[in-house]
Design an enzyme around this catalytic site. Structure first.
Site, PDB file in Angstrom:
ATOM      1  N   CYS A 115       1.856  17.875  -5.003  1.00 16.64           N
ATOM      2  CA  CYS A 115       2.189  17.529  -3.723  1.00 16.64           C
ATOM      3  C   CYS A 115       3.346  18.310  -3.404  1.00 16.64           C
ATOM      4  CB  CYS A 115       2.291  15.945  -3.471  1.00 16.64           C
ATOM      5  SG  CYS A 115       0.781  15.303  -3.918  1.00 16.64           S
ATOM      6  N   HIS A 254       6.054  14.643   3.195  1.00 17.39           N
ATOM      7  CA  HIS A 254       4.647  14.561   2.516  1.00 17.39           C
ATOM      8  C   HIS A 254       4.022  13.434   3.013  1.00 17.39           C
ATOM      9  CE1 HIS A 254       1.588  14.956  -0.175  1.00 17.39           C
ATOM     10  NE2 HIS A 254       1.922  13.816  -1.178  1.00 17.39           N
ATOM     11  N   ASN A 284      -3.888  12.118   1.988  1.00 19.33           N
ATOM     12  CA  ASN A 284      -2.914  12.900   1.474  1.00 19.33           C
ATOM     13  C   ASN A 284      -3.644  14.251   0.914  1.00 19.33           C
ATOM     14  OD1 ASN A 284      -1.410  14.219  -0.572  1.00 19.33           O
ATOM     15  ND2 ASN A 284      -1.043  12.108  -1.634  1.00 19.33           N
TER      16      ASN A 284
HETATM   17  O1  UT7 Z   1       0.971  12.111  -3.327  1.00 21.89           O
HETATM   18  C1  UT7 Z   1       2.191  11.774  -3.998  1.00 21.89           C
HETATM   19  C2  UT7 Z   1       2.012  10.631  -4.949  1.00 21.89           C
HETATM   20  N1  UT7 Z   1       1.292   9.432  -4.275  1.00 21.89           N
HETATM   21  C3  UT7 Z   1       1.824   8.576  -3.915  1.00 21.89           C
HETATM   22  O2  UT7 Z   1       2.816   8.437  -3.666  1.00 21.89           O
HETATM   23  C4  UT7 Z   1       0.987   7.395  -3.906  1.00 21.89           C
HETATM   24  C5  UT7 Z   1       1.488   6.134  -4.215  1.00 21.89           C
HETATM   25  N2  UT7 Z   1       0.923   4.825  -4.471  1.00 21.89           N
HETATM   26  C6  UT7 Z   1       0.290   4.326  -3.138  1.00 21.89           C
HETATM   27  O3  UT7 Z   1       0.319   4.676  -2.374  1.00 21.89           O
HETATM   28  C7  UT7 Z   1      -0.071   2.796  -3.470  1.00 21.89           C
HETATM   29  O4  UT7 Z   1       0.334   2.518  -4.647  1.00 21.89           O
HETATM   30  C8  UT7 Z   1      -1.637   2.780  -3.068  1.00 21.89           C
HETATM   31  C9  UT7 Z   1      -2.190   2.996  -1.692  1.00 21.89           C
HETATM   32  C10 UT7 Z   1      -2.247   3.791  -4.278  1.00 21.89           C
HETATM   33  C11 UT7 Z   1      -2.045   1.411  -3.706  1.00 21.89           C
HETATM   34  O5  UT7 Z   1      -1.434   0.363  -2.682  1.00 21.89           O
HETATM   35  P1  UT7 Z   1      -0.671  -0.634  -3.233  1.00 21.89           P
HETATM   36  O6  UT7 Z   1      -0.062  -1.689  -2.215  1.00 21.89           O
HETATM   37  O7  UT7 Z   1       0.308  -0.275  -4.334  1.00 21.89           O
HETATM   38  O8  UT7 Z   1      -2.063  -1.532  -4.124  1.00 21.89           O
HETATM   39  P2  UT7 Z   1      -2.111  -2.145  -5.557  1.00 21.89           P
HETATM   40  O9  UT7 Z   1      -2.374  -0.725  -6.549  1.00 21.89           O
HETATM   41  O10 UT7 Z   1      -0.802  -2.807  -6.359  1.00 21.89           O
HETATM   42  O11 UT7 Z   1      -3.323  -2.900  -5.556  1.00 21.89           O
HETATM   43  C12 UT7 Z   1      -3.411  -4.154  -4.850  1.00 21.89           C
HETATM   44  C13 UT7 Z   1      -4.823  -4.648  -4.797  1.00 21.89           C
HETATM   45  C14 UT7 Z   1      -5.337  -4.786  -6.141  1.00 21.89           C
HETATM   46  O12 UT7 Z   1      -6.260  -5.966  -6.481  1.00 21.89           O
HETATM   47  P3  UT7 Z   1      -5.684  -7.168  -7.271  1.00 21.89           P
HETATM   48  O13 UT7 Z   1      -5.351  -6.606  -8.481  1.00 21.89           O
HETATM   49  O14 UT7 Z   1      -4.399  -7.490  -6.246  1.00 21.89           O
HETATM   50  O15 UT7 Z   1      -6.731  -7.942  -6.905  1.00 21.89           O
HETATM   51  C15 UT7 Z   1      -6.313  -3.529  -6.174  1.00 21.89           C
HETATM   52  O16 UT7 Z   1      -7.365  -3.708  -7.057  1.00 21.89           O
HETATM   53  O17 UT7 Z   1      -5.715  -3.923  -4.069  1.00 21.89           O
HETATM   54  C16 UT7 Z   1      -7.007  -3.436  -4.830  1.00 21.89           C
HETATM   55  N3  UT7 Z   1      -7.351  -2.118  -4.282  1.00 21.89           N
HETATM   56  C17 UT7 Z   1      -8.314  -1.916  -3.349  1.00 21.89           C
HETATM   57  N4  UT7 Z   1      -8.756  -2.814  -2.660  1.00 21.89           N
HETATM   58  C18 UT7 Z   1      -9.534  -2.427  -1.568  1.00 21.89           C
HETATM   59  C19 UT7 Z   1      -6.971  -0.933  -4.879  1.00 21.89           C
HETATM   60  N5  UT7 Z   1      -7.579   0.029  -4.176  1.00 21.89           N
HETATM   61  C20 UT7 Z   1      -8.382  -0.573  -3.040  1.00 21.89           C
HETATM   62  C21 UT7 Z   1      -9.085  -0.167  -2.014  1.00 21.89           C
HETATM   63  N6  UT7 Z   1     -10.004  -0.852  -1.566  1.00 21.89           N
HETATM   64  N7  UT7 Z   1      -9.538   1.249  -1.971  1.00 21.89           N
END
Ligand code: UT7
Length: 327
Positions: A115, A254, A284
């Site tokens: 990125c 970004h 993204n």
């Molecule tokens: O481009 C350069 C680098 N990239 C980034 O900087 C991305 C950085 N990360 C993020 O933007 C976020 O961490 C994400 C958007 C990827 C995820 O958001 P989060 O608030 O960190 O969620 P999480 O990974 O902690 O997941 C929370 C919950 C999980 O369920 P449980 O374990 O709490 O029951 C996931 O399974 O959300 C669930 N989950 C989803 N639910 C519905 C993960 N993806 C999805 C989805 N739809 N697409």
């Protein structure tokens, strides 16, 4: 005499026509429009099913050349930031060189910084111009992440989109110029965000590789590092140039997650008007993210002559980068 610098003489972008909405994704994986919108700020993204990376890149490049009033044959260097080239080699830049009709013999090469690819390419291009080695440089950020996404993995497939953005740098001794750029990496954190296995790890091994070349990300850990790093990168470029957050006319970060963009805004105590985001419509787009946003900001007249514009990026590697421009 005033030092030789580079200025952004023109910019352009291209995003494929096909829109993939959050509702469309609800049909593919177990997710919801509400989850994607609130956790990421993304409503839709563009996806290409039949275009090559170099074609998408060339379309953005032609727009940038047109807006700069520079002919392709007058370019001295082409540098592309991408991690989704059409082939292992030749580089995307070589394909772009022949597609847009740039001169034979000029250097054309790609940079791999995920990125941060566009800002890495911009940093190198700026150094070419400052050293006097080039007068006109085409800088491209392009990625087609739809090709390296695991479309059964809801934690990554909702985040990315395809696109390209480009700028043309020209040499100047005037006030409108790139003030500074700063690129960094820390390979200790490679496993936060990566795509395994582009080529055989062992040609004599009979077993096919189990790891498909799909994006793997430790989302939550990456998120925390991204928030810290993006604001630190912005502070670095401000301090280097003796600028304060209130001097920023527009921060173009970004576009990985609107919550990262907002956290960066809050840490720098910026107003909404000082920060640009189009993540809701593109997701993204990796290396394309900053030049795609820049082109939209310019077309929407969010930037005027003399404005201080700051770019900050963060991505796989880990890599991070920043640049300050006096428009
Ligand atoms: O481009 C350069 C680098 N990239 C980034 O900087 C991305 C950085 N990360 C993020 O933007 C976020 O961490 C994400 C958007 C990827 C995820 O958001 P989060 O608030 O960190 O969620 P999480 O990974 O902690 O997941 C929370 C919950 C999980 O369920 P449980 O374990 O709490 O029951 C996931 O399974 O959300 C669930 N989950 C989803 N639910 C519905 C993960 N993806 C999805 C989805 N739809 N697409």
């Amino acid at each position: 005499m005033t030092k030789l610098r580079s200025r952004i003489a023109g910019c352009g972008s291209y995003a494929p026509a096909k829109v993939l909405s959050n509702r469309d994704l609800e049909e593919i994986v177990e997710t919801s429009d509400a989850w994607i919108t609130t956790r990421t700020g993304i409503r839709e993204r563009r996806i290409t099913l039949d275009e090559k990376t170099y074609e998408v890149a060339s379309k953005a490049a032609k727009e940038a050349l047109k807006s700069a009033g520079v002919a392709a044959r007058d370019l001295d260097v082409i540098i592309t930031g991408t991690v989704t080239p059409d082939m292992v080699f030749p580089s995307t830049s070589c394909f772009v060189q022949s597609t847009i009709g740039a001169r034979s013999g000029i250097p054309a090469f790609d940079v791999s910084a995920a990125c941060s690819g566009f800002l890495y390419a911009l940093d190198i291009a700026d150094k070419y111009v400052r050293s006097g080695a080039a007068n006109k440089v085409l800088v491209i950020g392009v990625d087609i992440f739809s090709r390296i996404i695991d479309w059964t993995d809801r934690s990554t497939c909702v985040l990315f989109g395809d696109g390209a953005g480009a700028v043309v740098l020209t040499a100047t001794r005037g006030k409108s110029c790139i003030l500074s750029s700063h690129i960094h990496s820390d390979g200790r954190y490679w496993d936060m965000l990566y795509v395994p296995g582009a080529i055989d790890s062992n040609p004599f091994e009979k077993r096919p590789s189990k790891q498909k070349p799909h994006v793997r990300m430790k989302g939550n850990e990456t998120f925390k590092i991204a928030v810290r790093t993006m604001s630190r990168a912005a502070k670095e470029v401000l301090e280097f140039n003796g600028l304060k957050p209130e001097d920023i006319a527009l921060l173009i970060p970004h576009q990985a997650n609107i919550r990262i963009v907002n956290a960066t805004k809050e840490r720098l105590k910026l107003t909404d008007d000082q920060v640009f985001s189009n993540i809701d419509r593109y997701g993204n787009t990796s290396a394309a993210s900053i030049p795609l946003a820049l082109d939209e900001a310019v077309r929407n007249r969010r930037i005027k002559r003399g404005d201080i514009v700051i770019f900050v990026s963060f991505g796989g590697g880990l890599t991070w980068a920043s640049a300050a421009v006096r428009w």
